[in-house]
Design a protein around this motif. Structure first.
Motif, PDB file in Angstrom:
ATOM      1  N   VAL A 334      50.938  76.831  61.328  1.00 48.23           N
ATOM      2  CA  VAL A 334      51.076  76.188  60.087  1.00 48.23           C
ATOM      3  C   VAL A 334      51.164  77.155  58.965  1.00 48.23           C
ATOM      4  O   VAL A 334      50.295  78.047  58.642  1.00 48.23           O
ATOM      5  N   GLU A 335      52.103  76.973  58.093  1.00 50.18           N
ATOM      6  CA  GLU A 335      52.204  77.669  56.765  1.00 50.18           C
ATOM      7  C   GLU A 335      52.128  76.917  55.695  1.00 50.18           C
ATOM      8  O   GLU A 335      52.765  75.623  55.528  1.00 50.18           O
ATOM      9  N   ALA A 336      51.449  77.322  54.726  1.00 52.69           N
ATOM     10  CA  ALA A 336      51.147  76.643  53.315  1.00 52.69           C
ATOM     11  C   ALA A 336      52.621  76.949  52.677  1.00 52.69           C
ATOM     12  O   ALA A 336      52.732  78.300  52.391  1.00 52.69           O
ATOM     13  N   SER A 337      53.235  76.169  51.948  1.00 54.52           N
ATOM     14  CA  SER A 337      54.318  76.311  51.232  1.00 54.52           C
ATOM     15  C   SER A 337      54.078  77.366  49.985  1.00 54.52           C
ATOM     16  O   SER A 337      54.770  77.781  49.491  1.00 54.52           O
ATOM     17  N   ASP A 338      52.660  77.185  49.387  1.00 55.00           N
ATOM     18  CA  ASP A 338      52.550  77.843  48.145  1.00 55.00           C
ATOM     19  C   ASP A 338      50.993  78.301  48.303  1.00 55.00           C
ATOM     20  O   ASP A 338      50.362  77.886  49.312  1.00 55.00           O
ATOM     21  N   ARG A 349      42.998  72.296  57.515  1.00 53.38           N
ATOM     22  CA  ARG A 349      42.827  71.011  58.096  1.00 53.38           C
ATOM     23  C   ARG A 349      43.936  70.714  59.432  1.00 53.38           C
ATOM     24  O   ARG A 349      43.408  70.047  60.377  1.00 53.38           O
ATOM     25  N   ALA A 350      45.148  70.885  59.041  1.00 55.00           N
ATOM     26  CA  ALA A 350      45.933  70.796  60.008  1.00 55.00           C
ATOM     27  C   ALA A 350      45.667  71.629  61.405  1.00 55.00           C
ATOM     28  O   ALA A 350      45.709  71.020  62.632  1.00 55.00           O
ATOM     29  N   VAL A 351      45.363  73.070  61.218  1.00 55.99           N
ATOM     30  CA  VAL A 351      44.784  73.697  62.490  1.00 55.99           C
ATOM     31  C   VAL A 351      43.903  73.052  63.003  1.00 55.99           C
ATOM     32  O   VAL A 351      43.622  73.125  64.347  1.00 55.99           O
ATOM     33  N   VAL A 363      46.924  79.375  61.300  1.00 54.67           N
ATOM     34  CA  VAL A 363      47.478  79.460  60.124  1.00 54.67           C
ATOM     35  C   VAL A 363      48.302  80.900  59.847  1.00 54.67           C
ATOM     36  O   VAL A 363      47.837  81.840  60.128  1.00 54.67           O
ATOM     37  N   ALA A 364      49.480  80.646  59.191  1.00 49.20           N
ATOM     38  CA  ALA A 364      50.500  81.907  59.145  1.00 49.20           C
ATOM     39  C   ALA A 364      49.932  82.422  57.833  1.00 49.20           C
ATOM     40  O   ALA A 364      50.056  81.722  56.817  1.00 49.20           O
ATOM     41  N   ARG A 374      56.387  75.297  64.443  1.00 46.98           N
ATOM     42  CA  ARG A 374      55.936  75.531  63.062  1.00 46.98           C
ATOM     43  C   ARG A 374      55.866  73.933  62.295  1.00 46.98           C
ATOM     44  O   ARG A 374      56.775  73.556  62.080  1.00 46.98           O
ATOM     45  N   LEU A 375      54.766  74.167  61.586  1.00 40.97           N
ATOM     46  CA  LEU A 375      54.725  73.265  60.512  1.00 40.97           C
ATOM     47  C   LEU A 375      54.339  73.854  59.206  1.00 40.97           C
ATOM     48  O   LEU A 375      53.582  74.618  58.718  1.00 40.97           O
ATOM     49  N   ARG A 376      55.485  73.723  58.181  1.00 44.99           N
ATOM     50  CA  ARG A 376      55.420  74.108  56.742  1.00 44.99           C
ATOM     51  C   ARG A 376      55.028  72.871  55.926  1.00 44.99           C
ATOM     52  O   ARG A 376      55.824  71.828  55.762  1.00 44.99           O
ATOM     53  N   LEU A 377      53.866  73.016  55.091  1.00 41.48           N
ATOM     54  CA  LEU A 377      53.343  71.719  54.386  1.00 41.48           C
ATOM     55  C   LEU A 377      53.110  72.295  52.902  1.00 41.48           C
ATOM     56  O   LEU A 377      52.952  73.488  52.747  1.00 41.48           O
TER      57      LEU A 377
END
Length: 409
Positions: A334-338, A349-351, A363-364, A374-377
């Motif tokens: 799971v990657e946060a875009s910022d 929360r996603a993890v 979390v990446a 991969r989920l990028r949010l």
């Protein structure tokens, strides 16, 4: 860096070392629990008098302990870093479990002893203590517990050696030497000093046979014990009791398919042990050992009760252990875009949601870490990439469903 920053004689356990350590610890705990032993842990710091007033450690061994003054501002008590596991466990029994007729205890803990150069000064021991009137069954059981642990760890080619300190004690008593001189002579015998053996032979000429056959040689099981009886009992009948105790244990182990070797002199500090002792060796390493110490509980202030125990030495054991590789699934990343607080919180929360649904997830911590799926949010968008295919979910819940397989069409 030429000089390490860690203290001499102290060693770090890296991730690969810890995998082996935890595997060995898990196998040891599982085995001990299956045999009815209960886990204990004693303090790292103990009173020095436990090891001096009782005479449970030799002057040579006491010279290797780490001792210091536990100062309270007005007075102090000399204390030590725990140098071994048996005496603290015996103290624990006297203080907390003395009312129990039988105590089966085990522990995994570190011990500290000074050593020269870069030799290890901190060691880890996995030990078991059996306190109660169980002999000779207890002597046999402890060997079997230790053997089962080594077998479960996948170690083959282990040599089992047994002895009885009463053999050496009978010979040295016949010489009429003071205790300190007995210790020095016995150390020389263990080190293969020919002069030490010659001195024994000279002082006890009535033995007839070379004393080296008893104190410096070893042989196979019951047959070797029968030979010792026939050769030495006529001249030294004091050997009868220790030979009989040893013969009982050896015969029982042979009946279980083991092939113990028998040696007349095996362990240092023979005055500590009162009954059969054993050692386990493989690939030139001493993996563990133990024996009976019937006097220890009484010396610590408890009632006189037989006891025996053993310890496996993890420093020598771990290099021989290969833990099984767990079949790890592919994690979802799971990657946060910022780096905004909202995006960070939603990534974790996603993890959490993925793990609650049985999916491995991380979390990446950087855009380059990890792979697919991969989920990028971020910014209200949820991009799921899997198998080279990218899909946009309408919500976090839908993205979670896609990553767990619940949203497949």
């Amino acid at each position: 860096m030429s000089e390490p920053l860690r203290c001499r004689g102290m060693y770090d356990l890296l991730p690969a070392d810890m995998e082996r350590f935890r595997w060995a610890e898990e196998v040891f705990r599982r085995t001990c629990l299956a045999w009815g032993y209960r886990e204990v842990r004693t303090p790292t710091v103990e009173h020095l008098f436990l090891f001096t007033a009782t005479g449970t450690l030799t002057p040579q061994a006491l010279g290797r302990v780490y001792s210091f003054l536990d100062w309270d501002g007005w007075s102090g008590e000399r204390v030590v870093l725990r140098p071994e596991g048996t005496i603290p466990t015996a103290r624990l029994y006297v203080e907390h479990l003395a009312a129990e007729p039988l105590a089966k205890l085990f522990y995994v803990q570190n011990v500290f002893r000074f050593a020269e150069g870069d030799a290890r000064r901190e060691e880890w021991q996995a030990g078991a203590e059996l306190i109660g009137d169980t002999q000779p069954l207890g002597d046999v059981e402890l060997v079997l517990v230790a053997q089962e642990v080594l077998s479960a760890l996948g170690l083959g080619g282990v040599t089992l050696r047994l002895s009885h300190p009463g053999l050496v004690r009978a010979v040295l008593a016949k010489m009429g030497l003071p205790p300190e001189e007995q210790l020095r002579l016995y150390d020389g015998i263990l080190e293969g000093d020919a002069e030490a053996l010659a001195r024994v032979q000279e002082r006890i000429p009535e033995l007839g046979a070379p004393v080296g056959l008893l104190l410096a040689e070893e042989g196979q099981g019951s047959g070797y014990l029968a030979n010792l009886r026939s050769v030495f009992l006529p001249a030294l009948p004091e050997l009868a009791a220790p030979l009989e105790e040893l013969a009982q244990v050896v015969a029982a182990l042979e009946g279980l398919g083991l092939q113990p070797r028998v040696a007349g002199a095996l362990v240092r500090h023979f005055e500590y042990y009162t009954g059969p002792v054993f050692r386990l060796e493989a690939d030139g390493r001493l993996l563990g050992g133990g024996g009976r110490y019937d006097s220890l509980i009484g010396l610590l202030g408890g009632r006189d009760v037989p006891a025996s125990g053993f310890a496996l030495y993890l420093g020598d054991l771990l290099p021989l252990v290969s833990p099984p590789r767990a079949r790890a699934g592919v994690p979802a990343w799971v990657e946060a875009s910022d780096r905004s607080p909202g995006a960070i919180a939603e990534a974790y929360r996603a993890v959490r949601l993925l793990r609650e649904r049985g999916r491995q997830a991380q979390v990446a911590l950087s855009p380059s870490q990890g792979g697919e799926p991969r989920l990028r949010l971020g910014d209200g968008r949820y991009l799921v990439t899997s198998g080279g295919r990218q899909r946009e979910a309408a919500s976090l819940e839908e993205a979670i469903a896609l990553l767990t397989g619940e949203g497949r069409r």
